[in-house]
Scaffold this motif. Structure first.
Motif, short mmCIF file in Angstrom:
data_model
loop_
_atom_site.label_atom_id
_atom_site.label_comp_id
_atom_site.label_asym_id
_atom_site.label_seq_id
_atom_site.Cartn_x
_atom_site.Cartn_y
_atom_site.Cartn_z
N ARG A 141 40.91 3.34 7.00
CA ARG A 141 40.83 3.74 5.60
C ARG A 141 39.62 3.09 4.92
NH1 ARG A 141 42.91 2.42 0.40
NH2 ARG A 141 43.65 4.27 -0.73
N TYR A 147 37.05 1.91 6.39
CA TYR A 147 35.85 2.43 7.04
C TYR A 147 35.40 3.73 6.37
CZ TYR A 147 33.01 4.63 10.72
OH TYR A 147 32.00 5.26 11.42
N ALA A 148 36.36 4.59 6.04
CA ALA A 148 36.03 5.84 5.35
C ALA A 148 35.44 5.58 3.97
CB ALA A 148 37.28 6.71 5.24
N ARG A 176 31.78 6.47 2.34
CA ARG A 176 31.62 7.11 1.03
C ARG A 176 30.62 6.36 0.17
NH1 ARG A 176 36.26 5.65 -2.94
NH2 ARG A 176 35.09 3.72 -2.60
N ARG A 210 31.68 12.82 6.91
CA ARG A 210 32.34 11.95 7.89
C ARG A 210 33.51 11.21 7.25
NH1 ARG A 210 27.98 8.11 10.39
NH2 ARG A 210 29.90 7.15 11.24
N ALA A 211 33.28 10.70 6.05
CA ALA A 211 34.35 10.00 5.34
C ALA A 211 35.51 10.94 5.04
CB ALA A 211 33.81 9.40 4.04
N ASP A 212 35.18 12.19 4.67
CA ASP A 212 36.22 13.17 4.34
C ASP A 212 37.06 13.51 5.57
OD1 ASP A 212 37.45 15.19 2.57
OD2 ASP A 212 36.54 16.59 3.98
N ILE A 226 37.67 11.63 8.17
CA ILE A 226 38.50 10.48 8.53
C ILE A 226 39.70 10.36 7.59
CG2 ILE A 226 38.57 7.95 8.65
CD1 ILE A 226 35.59 8.09 9.50
N ILE A 227 39.44 10.46 6.28
CA ILE A 227 40.52 10.26 5.31
C ILE A 227 41.51 11.42 5.34
CG2 ILE A 227 39.67 11.38 3.21
CD1 ILE A 227 40.89 7.75 3.40
#
Length: 440
Positions: A178, A180-181, A185, A206-208, A210-211
């Motif tokens: 979490r 890391y995402a 961002r 990439r963040a989207d 993962i989350i």
């Protein structure tokens, strides 16, 4: 009897002297249990501990750690630097490396709150060095994140991005998906501010992804809001609008900043009616104190472009009033904070003086006890020497008497033999009898 009385009195004194500390420890135990599931109750419990600065060093350090962990979850302010520095000193001598690293992070954040950036950087750097040395990657990630925030204050964009990238690497090593995402961002935001929108979009996507796998609705709302802003800057109207709308669906509480972004989006599209409509929706709760100020200023821009100068003037007055109010509130908070800090420092100084006085009295009592013990031992030694001298005298007298007795017995034996010999020879033995009677 005297020793029995002292043995009974000592545990009683210890019981009453430790009663307050036992109650405090029990409150901290309950707060630690509630910290993860019910941080509000834990925060209340910790605040109900009266005069925590008067606790002993171990309990005070523990109280500081629990308070900062709870405040972190509730987005409350850290404790004062004087308190955290005292707690950090105890953890350096008695705590684990992880406890030292966390306390160093909290100390740095407290320095940032006071706008003391150089001491904050030192506190962060010391904590980060320890975390890296001991392979404490999770706390290292958080330290890097807050160091990046510090560079945001100072406007050092490249250093800010570098620290967010470090934070992402550490969170990845710690398997904190979490965080890391969120670090990705934040890296995306720095690229967006530098107009590198394609790079920013890559990080944000990439963040989207993962989350989304975590199904974290609050995190998804935040990252979708960021995606919407990036698409807006790139001129992709439909994707920007879709992301902002989707962000509203995932976070049903803190929606004011997203409605404000939609209003700004339609204002940039010259759709003043929609901009005005979403501006009216941007009135809900928000953690950002500047949202209300930005709302009034955007309202001024919308009404000015619409040609309604009366409403535009009204929004401009609201903007100025809210801006001044926010400044006055911050100034008032600073004054109250300064007064609390002064009172706290006064309490600490009084506690130090009281502790020094207690230590002096304790040392004096120890010295007096030692003197009494030494005096008693000297008196007892003198008494033992006198007894020993008398015993030696008695032994000498006894020995002398034994020798005299032996001599007399030998003399008596000789006279008896002589008398018996005379009697056998029919001689006069009257003189021998007198001497024998005298000897006996």
């Amino acid at each position: 009897m005297k020793n029995i009385f002292l043995l009974i009195l000592l545990p009683v004194c210890l019981f009453f002297s430790c009663g307050g500390n036992r109650t405090t420890s029990e409150m901290m135990d309950r707060a630690e249990i509630l910290l993860e599931t019910n941080p509000d109750s834990a925060y209340t419990l910790l605040n109900n501990i009266e005069t925590p600065d008067k606790l002993n060093e171990r309990q005070f350090a523990r109280w500081c750690m629990l308070y900062c962990r709870t405040a972190d979850k509730l987005f409350e302010d850290m404790l004062y630097t004087e308190q955290l520095d005292r707690a950090l000193s105890w953890y350096k001598n008695h705590g684990t490396a992880e406890q030292q690293a966390w306390m160093g992070l909290y100390l740095g954040r407290s320095y940032v709150k006071d706008k003391l950036f150089i001491p904050a950087t030192k506190a962060y750097s010391d904590a980060l060095s320890l975390a890296k040395e001991k392979h404490l990657y999770n706390v290292a990630g958080y330290i890097c994140s807050y160091m990046a925030d510090l560079y945001t204050y100072t406007g050092q964009r490249s250093e800010e991005r570098r620290k967010y990238e470090e934070a992402a690497e550490y969170f990845k090593k710690a398997d904190n998906v979490r965080s890391y995402a969120f670090a990705l961002r934040d890296v995306a935001k720095t690229w967006a501010f530098d107009d590198s929108l394609s790079v920013a979009l890559r990080y944000m996507l990439r963040a989207d992804s993962i989350i989304t796998e975590l199904k974290d609705s609050t995190g998804m709302s935040s990252i979708l809001n960021g995606l919407g802003n990036i698409y807006d800057l790139m001129g992709d109207v439909e994707k920007s609008k879709a992301c902002l709308w989707e962000s509203l669906n995932f976070d049903t509480v803190y929606q004011a900043h997203t409605y404000l972004a939609l209003s700004d989006f339609y204002y940039n599209q010259d759709n003043l009616d929609s901009a005005r409509y979403y501006l009216t929706r941007a009135t809900g709760p928000t953690a950002n104190p500047y949202t209300s100020v930005d709302r009034s200023y955007l309202g001024y821009l919308i009404e000015k472009d619409a040609g309604d100068m009366d409403k535009a003037l009204s929004y401009l007055e609201q903007y100025q009033e809210k801006k001044d109010s926010l400044y006055d509130k911050q100034k008032q908070v600073d004054i109250i904070d300064a007064e609390k800090r002064y009172n706290m420092v006064t309490v600490i100084r009084d506690n130090e003086e009281l502790l020094a006085e207690k230590q002096f009295l304790f040392a004096l009592a120890v010295i007096i006890c030692l003197l009494l013990v030494v005096g008693y031992q000297m008196r007892d030694r003198k008494r033992l020497l006198e007894i020993n001298r008398q015993q030696q005298f008695l032994e000498a007298e006894e020995k002398r008497h034994k020798e005299q007795k032996g001599e007399l017995e030998g003399r008596l034996r000789k006279l008896t033999e002589e008398m018996e010999r005379k009697e056998a020879a029919h001689e006069d033995t009257s003189e021998y009898k007198k001497e024998i009677i005298a000897l006996r």
